[in-house]
Design an enzyme around this catalytic site. Structure first.
Site, mmCIF file in Angstrom:
data_model
loop_
_atom_site.group_PDB
_atom_site.id
_atom_site.type_symbol
_atom_site.label_atom_id
_atom_site.label_comp_id
_atom_site.label_asym_id
_atom_site.label_seq_id
_atom_site.Cartn_x
_atom_site.Cartn_y
_atom_site.Cartn_z
ATOM 1 N N ARG A 1 10.773 -4.038 -65.201
ATOM 2 C CA ARG A 1 10.761 -4.449 -66.605
ATOM 3 C C ARG A 1 9.822 -3.534 -67.418
ATOM 4 N NH1 ARG A 1 7.692 -5.364 -70.903
ATOM 5 N NH2 ARG A 1 6.166 -6.356 -69.537
ATOM 6 N N ASP A 2 8.523 -3.697 -67.232
ATOM 7 C CA ASP A 2 7.540 -2.928 -67.985
ATOM 8 C C ASP A 2 7.758 -1.432 -67.760
ATOM 9 O OD1 ASP A 2 5.312 -2.079 -69.345
ATOM 10 O OD2 ASP A 2 3.851 -3.113 -68.099
ATOM 11 N N HIS B 1 -4.281 -6.336 -64.863
ATOM 12 C CA HIS B 1 -3.177 -5.407 -65.129
ATOM 13 C C HIS B 1 -3.789 -4.117 -65.695
ATOM 14 C CE1 HIS B 1 1.131 -4.781 -66.632
ATOM 15 N NE2 HIS B 1 0.467 -3.784 -67.186
ATOM 16 N N HIS C 1 -4.002 0.096 -66.282
ATOM 17 C CA HIS C 1 -3.237 1.331 -66.405
ATOM 18 C C HIS C 1 -4.113 2.471 -65.887
ATOM 19 C CE1 HIS C 1 0.051 0.070 -69.494
ATOM 20 N NE2 HIS C 1 -0.055 -0.764 -68.491
ATOM 21 N N CYS D 1 2.251 2.207 -71.313
ATOM 22 C CA CYS D 1 2.266 1.969 -72.755
ATOM 23 C C CYS D 1 2.673 3.231 -73.502
ATOM 24 C CB CYS D 1 0.886 1.510 -73.210
ATOM 25 S SG CYS D 1 0.847 1.178 -74.969
ATOM 26 N N ASN E 1 1.220 2.851 -66.245
ATOM 27 C CA ASN E 1 1.001 1.787 -65.280
ATOM 28 C C ASN E 1 0.400 2.284 -63.969
ATOM 29 O OD1 ASN E 1 1.863 -0.747 -66.347
ATOM 30 N ND2 ASN E 1 3.943 0.063 -66.431
#
Lengths: 298, 298
Positions: free
Chosen positions: B10-11, B206, B208, B239, B248
Site C-alpha cells: 500500500r504505502d 514507523h 523512514h 514519502c 520507507n
C-alpha cells in the site's frame, strides 16, 4: 565532542574506478578541512601495483604542506604497510600514519599477503621507526565482525588482537566492520570486553553501511562510551568484496545523527554536503550518502 | 518476537509511478505471506482521484479472500479515510482497517484536507462503524518527528495526539517519521513519555530511512520496549516530499538487524529477498534496500 576520522580521500578514492589528479585530491582534502573535518586520511604509501589510485600520495602530502587552505587544526594521516612505505611517508612530511591488520587469517593473507603473526612483526618495526621520527601511529583492524572468507570471527579473538595492537604502541585502534555485517548486539558484546576508559580513549569504530546497520552500530557504540568514528564523505568507497552494496558509512549521515542528538563534531554539515556534491561531479556519479540527497532538516 | 507490519503493497506501491495489475498485487501479497510476513497493509479505500494506484483494492481483497497461497496467520489491513471508504472495505471483506492523521496542522490540511480536530471527529465515526462490524482499527500518525511545512513538532503535542487516538479506540498507534528526520535521542525522549506497558502493547514505530537513521531509530525503540515496527519490502515507496531520497525503512534491513540481535520476526529473510527481486522486475527498477543487494551473512 565526537572525533570523526574522514577516510574518503584514501579508503574512499582507492575503491573508485575513476582516477583523480593529485591537484583534485588536494582540493578535496582542503575542502574537507574547511568544512571543519579535523582528521583526514589523505593517502597511502603502498605499492602502486596493488593500489594505483594512491600512487601520487607523495605529491598530495608535499602540496598540502604548503597549502593555505588547510586549517591548522587538521591532522592528516597516511596508510603505511611496511618500512619502505614509512620511509616514503617520512620523506613526504607525514606526521601520522596508520598500519592495517586483520582479525581473520584468510583476510590477512589475501589483503596484506602474510599471516596475522607476521603482520605484527612488521608493525613492530614500523612503529619503532615511526616513533623515532615522532610520527603518531594509528592501527586498523579489518574483519572485526565477520570475514568474507571465514564467516564469523569470535569476540575473544578480536579482543585479543585489539589488545595486541594497543600493546605494540598504536595510540588508537580502529575496529573495522569491513564487509558491513555487524549488528548492535555484536557491537555491544565486543565493546563490553573493554574498560570504559579504553573505549573512550583507545578505540575507534569503523562501520560500513552495507546492510543499512551503520548508524545503528554507531548508536550502540555511543551508548558504550565510544568517542571516535571513521566515515567517508558521501559514503565514498567501501570494501570491494561487497559488490553492488554501499560500503563506507557516509560522514554526512553520521554528522546528521550526532548533531540531531545534541553531540558536537566540529563539522559544518552544510559545507560537508557541498563537498559531496563537488566530488560527485569529479567522479561523474552520485554517492550513496542519504543526507546529501535529502537535505538537512532544521 | 517482534511484530512487523509490511506496508509495501500500500504505502510502497502508492508512491510508485508504475501501475501494477491487481493480479500482480495479489501475487505480491501472497509471496510476502509465504515468506512469513504476518501483517500486511494490502490496499486502501481512498478516492482514486487522489491515489489512482489503489483504485483496485476491492479486487485485491476479494481475490485474496479465496487465495490458497495466503497463510491463515496473515492479517491483512486496508487504509480507510472516512465512512465511505469503510463501507467499501466492509463490502470487500476487510477485517482490519487503518485510519490516518497527522501531528502538524499544515500536513493534516495538505494530506487529508481537514484540521486535526476535524480528522478526529471523522475517526470517531469510522471507528464506531468498524467496531459494530467487528473490524479492528489501527491508527497512523504522520509527521510525529517533524513536518515538511512546519519544521519541528513538539514532543508534548505528539504525546497528546497519540493518547487521543488511543482513547478513540484504535488498538495500536503507528508513530510515523514521515519525512525521515528523527534521530535516536528524539525517539527516546518521545517514548519515555509513555509507560512500559503502553510502549509494548499500544505503540508501533514507523521510521523512514531518508537520512540513514532508520535502523538507529529502531534500535533506540527496541531499547525502550517497542515490539512493533512498520517497514516496506525493498524499501518500496516512501514519502513523496523527500525527493531523491529513499523513503520507507526496508523490511529486509530491519529483519537482518533483528535476527542478528537474536530477535525473532517469523520472517524467512532469504524468501523475503526473493520477493524484493521479484517486485523489482515488475517495477523495472531496483529498490533502495541494502540487504537485498549485499546478501545475507551467515
Amino acid at each position: 565532542m565526537i572525533s570523526i576520522v574522514e577516510v574518503g580521500p584514501r579508503d574512499g578514492l582507492q575503491n573508485e574506478k575513476v582516477f583523480l589528479s593529485y591537484q583534485t585530491k588536494v582540493a578535496f582534502i582542503e575542502k574537507l578541512s574547511l568544512a571543519g573535518v579535523r582528521r583526514i586520511e589523505a593517502g597511502a604509501f603502498v605499492s602502486p601495483k596493488w593500489v594505483p589510485q594512491m600512487a601520487d600520495s607523495k605529491k598530495v602530502f608535499k602540496t598540502l604542506q604548503h597549502s593555505q587552505k588547510l586549517r591548522k587544526k587538521t591532522q592528516l594521516s597516511a596508510l603505511v604497510p611496511n618500512l619502505q612505505g614509512l620511509e616514503v611517508a617520512l620523506e613526504s612530511g607525514v606526521n601520522e600514519i596508520a598500519i592495517f591488520g586483520a582479525c581473520s587469517e584468510t583476510f590477512s593473507q589475501k589483503n596484506i599477503n602474510c599471516s596475522i603473526k607476521e603482520s605484527f612483526k612488521r608493525f613492530q618495526e614500523v612503529i619503532q621507526l615511526a616513533k623515532k621520527n615522532s610520527v603518531k601511529v594509528r592501527g586498523y583492524l579489518s574483519t572485526s565482525f565477520g570475514c568474507p572468507y571465514e564467516g564469523k570471527v569470535s569476540l575473544s579473538r578480536v579482543e585479543k588482537i585489539i589488545r595486541k595492537m594497543l600493546e605494540l604502541g598504536v595510540y588508537e585502534v580502529s575496529v573495522g566492520d569491513t564487509i558491513g555485517v555487524a549488528t548492535p548486539k555484536q557491537v555491544r558484546n565486543l565493546l563490553n570486553r573493554f574498560e570504559v576508559s579504553e573505549r573512550q580513549k583507545k578505540l575507534a569504530m569503523h562501520f560500513h553501511d552495507t546492510r543499512g546497520t551503520g548508524l545503528a552500530n554507531v548508536l550502540a557504540s555511543l551508548d558504550l562510551d565510544i568517542k571516535t568514528f571513521d566515515s567517508s564523505v558521501g559514503g565514498l568507497g567501501g570494501c570491494p568484496y561487497a559488490k553492488g552494496a554501499s560500503g563506507n558509512l557516509p560522514t554526512e549521515d553520521l554528522v546528521y545523527m550526532l548533531h540531531g542528538m545534541g553531540l558536537k563534531s566540529g563539522i559544518d554539515l552544510e559545507k560537508l554536503i557541498h563537498v559531496t556534491h563537488w566530488i560527485e561531479k569529479k567522479l561523474s556519479h552520485t554517492l550513496p550518502a542519504h543526507v546529501s540527497k535529502a537535505g538537512i532538516f532544521t
